[in-house]
Design an enzyme around this catalytic site. Structure first.
Site, PDB file in Angstrom:
ATOM      1  N   LYS A 158       0.862  -1.184   0.000  1.00 29.59           N
ATOM      2  CA  LYS A 158       0.000   0.000   0.000  1.00 29.59           C
ATOM      3  C   LYS A 158       0.899   1.236   0.000  1.00 29.59           C
ATOM      4  O   LYS A 158       1.513   1.572   1.002  1.00 29.59           O
ATOM      5  CB  LYS A 158      -0.895   0.027   1.248  1.00 29.59           C
ATOM      6  CG  LYS A 158      -1.965   1.099   1.126  1.00 29.59           C
ATOM      7  CD  LYS A 158      -2.281   1.816   2.418  1.00 29.59           C
ATOM      8  CE  LYS A 158      -1.385   2.968   2.737  1.00 29.59           C
ATOM      9  NZ  LYS A 158      -1.410   4.116   1.830  1.00 29.59           N
ATOM     10  N   GLU A 174      10.353   1.855   9.981  1.00 28.86           N
ATOM     11  CA  GLU A 174      11.292   2.919   9.567  1.00 28.86           C
ATOM     12  C   GLU A 174      10.550   4.230   9.764  1.00 28.86           C
ATOM     13  O   GLU A 174       9.698   4.596   8.951  1.00 28.86           O
ATOM     14  CB  GLU A 174      11.689   2.729   8.097  1.00 28.86           C
ATOM     15  CG  GLU A 174      12.436   1.434   7.814  1.00 28.86           C
ATOM     16  CD  GLU A 174      13.874   1.451   8.299  1.00 28.86           C
ATOM     17  OE1 GLU A 174      14.389   2.533   8.629  1.00 28.86           O
ATOM     18  OE2 GLU A 174      14.462   0.365   8.384  1.00 28.86           O
ATOM     19  N   CYS A 213      13.620  11.823   5.987  1.00 29.63           N
ATOM     20  CA  CYS A 213      13.697  11.399   7.379  1.00 29.63           C
ATOM     21  C   CYS A 213      15.090  11.662   7.954  1.00 29.63           C
ATOM     22  O   CYS A 213      15.245  11.807   9.158  1.00 29.63           O
ATOM     23  CB  CYS A 213      13.346   9.922   7.489  1.00 29.63           C
ATOM     24  SG  CYS A 213      14.310   8.914   6.356  1.00 29.63           S
ATOM     25  N   GLU A 246       9.913  16.988  14.334  1.00 27.71           N
ATOM     26  CA  GLU A 246      10.405  16.796  12.966  1.00 27.71           C
ATOM     27  C   GLU A 246       9.815  17.908  12.095  1.00 27.71           C
ATOM     28  O   GLU A 246       8.629  18.219  12.201  1.00 27.71           O
ATOM     29  CB  GLU A 246       9.951  15.425  12.459  1.00 27.71           C
ATOM     30  CG  GLU A 246      10.568  15.048  11.135  1.00 27.71           C
ATOM     31  CD  GLU A 246      10.164  13.648  10.670  1.00 27.71           C
ATOM     32  OE1 GLU A 246       9.024  13.232  10.941  1.00 27.71           O
ATOM     33  OE2 GLU A 246      10.998  12.983  10.020  1.00 27.71           O
TER      34      GLU A 246
HETATM   35  P1  NAP Z   1       2.581   8.807   7.350  1.00 26.59           P
HETATM   36  O1  NAP Z   1       1.516   9.808   7.403  1.00 26.59           O
HETATM   37  O2  NAP Z   1       2.886   8.025   8.566  1.00 26.59           O
HETATM   38  O3  NAP Z   1       2.218   7.824   6.157  1.00 26.59           O
HETATM   39  C1  NAP Z   1       3.069   6.770   5.756  1.00 26.59           C
HETATM   40  C2  NAP Z   1       2.238   5.701   5.108  1.00 26.59           C
HETATM   41  O4  NAP Z   1       1.357   5.179   6.099  1.00 26.59           O
HETATM   42  C3  NAP Z   1       1.340   6.198   3.979  1.00 26.59           C
HETATM   43  O5  NAP Z   1       1.221   5.184   3.019  1.00 26.59           O
HETATM   44  C4  NAP Z   1       0.025   6.432   4.696  1.00 26.59           C
HETATM   45  O6  NAP Z   1      -1.103   6.370   3.853  1.00 26.59           O
HETATM   46  C5  NAP Z   1       0.033   5.253   5.648  1.00 26.59           C
HETATM   47  N1  NAP Z   1      -0.859   5.397   6.783  1.00 26.59           N
HETATM   48  C6  NAP Z   1      -1.243   6.513   7.448  1.00 26.59           C
HETATM   49  N2  NAP Z   1      -2.101   6.196   8.444  1.00 26.59           N
HETATM   50  C7  NAP Z   1      -2.274   4.849   8.405  1.00 26.59           C
HETATM   51  C8  NAP Z   1      -3.036   3.905   9.142  1.00 26.59           C
HETATM   52  N3  NAP Z   1      -3.821   4.274  10.158  1.00 26.59           N
HETATM   53  N4  NAP Z   1      -2.971   2.602   8.807  1.00 26.59           N
HETATM   54  C9  NAP Z   1      -2.183   2.208   7.784  1.00 26.59           C
HETATM   55  N5  NAP Z   1      -1.437   3.033   7.047  1.00 26.59           N
HETATM   56  C10 NAP Z   1      -1.469   4.342   7.356  1.00 26.59           C
HETATM   57  O7  NAP Z   1       3.969   9.436   6.878  1.00 26.59           O
HETATM   58  P2  NAP Z   1       4.236  10.316   5.584  1.00 26.59           P
HETATM   59  O8  NAP Z   1       3.793  11.699   5.857  1.00 26.59           O
HETATM   60  O9  NAP Z   1       3.739   9.644   4.359  1.00 26.59           O
HETATM   61  O10 NAP Z   1       5.821  10.234   5.495  1.00 26.59           O
HETATM   62  C11 NAP Z   1       6.640  11.085   6.204  1.00 26.59           C
HETATM   63  C12 NAP Z   1       7.193  10.388   7.439  1.00 26.59           C
HETATM   64  O11 NAP Z   1       7.877   9.218   7.029  1.00 26.59           O
HETATM   65  C13 NAP Z   1       8.198  11.240   8.163  1.00 26.59           C
HETATM   66  O12 NAP Z   1       8.005  11.144   9.545  1.00 26.59           O
HETATM   67  C14 NAP Z   1       9.532  10.615   7.754  1.00 26.59           C
HETATM   68  O13 NAP Z   1      10.574  10.836   8.671  1.00 26.59           O
HETATM   69  C15 NAP Z   1       9.166   9.170   7.642  1.00 26.59           C
HETATM   70  N6  NAP Z   1      10.110   8.450   6.775  1.00 26.59           N
HETATM   71  C16 NAP Z   1      10.973   7.581   7.373  1.00 26.59           C
HETATM   72  C17 NAP Z   1      11.906   6.918   6.603  1.00 26.59           C
HETATM   73  C18 NAP Z   1      12.865   5.968   7.236  1.00 26.59           C
HETATM   74  O14 NAP Z   1      13.488   5.207   6.510  1.00 26.59           O
HETATM   75  N7  NAP Z   1      13.015   5.953   8.551  1.00 26.59           N
HETATM   76  C19 NAP Z   1      11.943   7.121   5.217  1.00 26.59           C
HETATM   77  C20 NAP Z   1      11.045   8.003   4.651  1.00 26.59           C
HETATM   78  C21 NAP Z   1      10.113   8.663   5.446  1.00 26.59           C
HETATM   79  P3  NAP Z   1      -1.774   7.719   3.283  1.00 26.59           P
HETATM   80  O15 NAP Z   1      -0.770   8.351   2.423  1.00 26.59           O
HETATM   81  O16 NAP Z   1      -2.950   7.217   2.545  1.00 26.59           O
HETATM   82  O17 NAP Z   1      -2.110   8.549   4.490  1.00 26.59           O
END
Ligand code: NAP
Length: 473
Positions: free
Chosen positions: A166, A242, A276, A377
């Protein structure tokens, strides 16, 4: 959506927009509960045969997918820039980085070895083998919409797992393009499945609770990761998390502040700070702050803001309005508490920028621990600079965060860099290096930045179970 080897188009769906122009690029189907079930069922059925294929065969398909990615590099990069916003040069770099995971894990597939373990009993033998975990539910973010997919699917497929992915709601088109590649590479039906979805909760719930899914691999925010991890724990699923970060950059007094400013200007504004591992607290000795800020400001002033498809653009749009609001609130909070804006600090909406989500690359000095930006962040093009007096405090200051993903160190002294490497509680450390990442090196965080590692040998271990046989001969 791609389920059991078939594309499911022509369903009611949701629009995907270009963050630079606000225009709709395309629509994708929105999955329902029956689709989630069908995708998991397909992956579950396919696992029975896929797990028995040879590592050489799986490697061959991964090589083919890598070749196709390489052939389609420009096309994929242009799609990424239109869908996610990063400048085309950065998209090309991401496609290359993403392809590396397919190549590296094609090779690593053949190195999943077992062991013969000596026993204390003369007539006993121990044999250890490593088997694929099973069906993997994978959830990826929008900021690196291709490499976050290959960083999971490369090792999962190499290990012999099947996958349901997903992707983020904002970037399903990059995922679709990658699945066209997996299909063309010849992965059998049901081995890779794609669910595009506007409300992620039902998919997340299914990945955490469906007994046919054996592992959840998630990349995204700490808040969502925490929630999914709690749910997955109830069902004793294996997880990789991650999550978010708040990277410190430590410029030690012996480092050249001009050289450090050059490096940090490059890494901070990469992907508009939506990474990130983006530096979120830049510590510079008080004697060097002026030289550092001078060079940083000169470099940032040269960054052109605009549509990433145009030549020479260094800063594209942020992903959406919520991102603009969040970073602007952090900047306003910092200024209200005494930070100085050395550059930027404003939304940009003149002329061609009017329909997009643009924010000026920003430098803040005089940042202190009371400010929100010091702890939260940012995920935007803001460089917060903190002056310090005593070098001995630096590692403790850097570690004073709930996060533990990336940290950066500038120093010319071997003893200082070793002390920092050993003392910093972060999973990835760049020592005079602004790109401490590679498919061959473990990537991942400590504390609230998650658990598990991607890339390297650790990356494939996340998708393997260990099985031991004691045998009397
Ligand atoms: P996010 O809001 O947590 O979303 C990440 C993924 O999770 C998306 O596919 C999102 O879907 C999904 N999601 C959200 N709520 C969910 C739920 N209740 N159940 C299942 N899936 C759910 O994060 P983001 O804004 O996309 O990404 C930014 C974050 O990712 C930052 O905090 C960044 O630091 C972190 N990141 C970490 C790494 C690493 O390797 N550590 C790498 C890249 C990014 P939707 O898009 O449909 O909401």
């Amino acid at each position: 959506m791609f389920i059991n080897g078939e594309w499911l188009d022509g369903r009611p769906g949701f629009a995907v927009t270009n963050p630079a122009t606000g225009q709709t690029i395309d629509t994708v189907p929105d999955c329902n509960e029956a689709d989630i079930d069908a995708a998991i069922a397909a992956a579950h059925t396919a696992f029975a045969t896929w797990r028995g294929t040879t590592a050489y065969h799986r490697a061959e398909l991964l090589y083919r997918a890598w070749e196709l990615m390489t052939e389609r590099k420009r096309e994929l990069a242009e799609l990424m820039t239109r869908e996610q916003g990063k400048p085309l040069k950065a998209s090309l770099a991401e496609v290359g980085y993403g392809a590396d995971f397919l190549l590296w894990f094609a090779e690593e597939a053949k190195r999943v070895y077992g062991q013969l373990v000596p026993s204390a009993r003369e007539n006993q033998r121990f044999m250890v083998r490593r088997d694929p975990v099973g069906v993997v539910g994978a959830i990826t973010p929008w900021n690196y919409p291709i490499s976050m997919i290959t960083r999971k699917l490369g090792p999962a497929l190499a290990a012999g797992c099947t996958v349901v992915l997903k992707p983020a709601e904002s970037t399903p088109l990059c995922a679709r393009a990658m699945f066209e590649i997996f299909e063309a590479a010849g992965f059998p039906k049901g081995v890779v499945n794609l669910l595009t979805v506007s409300d992620p909760s039902a998919t997340g719930q299914a990945f955490c609770s469906d007994p046919r899914v054996r592992k959840l691999t998630f990349t995204g925010s700490t808040a969502v990761g925490r929630k999914l991890n709690a749910e997955a724990a109830l069902h004793l699923k294996r997880v990789s998390m991650e999550l978010g970060g708040h990277a410190p950059a430590l410029v030690f007094p012996d480092a050249d502040p001009v050289h450090a400013a050059k490096g940090l200007s490059l890494v901070k504004f990469l992907n508009m700070g939506q990474a990130c591992i983006s530096p979120n607290r830049i510590y510079v000795h008080e004697d060097h702050t002026e030289a550092f800020l001078g060079e940083l400001t000169r470099r940032v002033a040269r960054l052109r803001v605009g549509n990433g498809m145009e030549e020479g653009i260094g800063i594209g749009p942020l992903i959406n309005e919520a991102a603009i609001e969040k970073i602007d609130a952090q900047v306003q909070d910092a200024v209200a508490q005494g930070a100085q804006v050395c550059h930027g600090g404003v939304r940009m909406s003149e002329g061609a920028l009017a329909q997009g989500h643009f924010y000026a690359p920003t430098i803040l000095s005089g940042v202190t621990p009371q400010m929100r930006i010091y702890r939260e962040e940012t995920f935007g093009p803001i460089a917060p600079v903190i002056s310090y007096r005593d070098e001995d405090d630096l590692i403790a200051l850097a570690n004073d965060t709930e996060y533990g993903l990336a940290a950066y160190v500038y120093s010319d002294r071997l003893d200082t860099t070793m002390r920092a490497f050993e003392g910093l509680d972060f999973g990835i450390i760049g020592i005079n290096d602004i790109n401490p990442t590679s498919a061959a090196a473990p990537f991942g965080g400590m504390k609230a930045s998650g658990m598990g590692r991607e890339g390297a040998q650790e990356g494939i271990a996340e998708y393997l179970e260990t099985k031991t046989a004691g045998m009397v001969v």
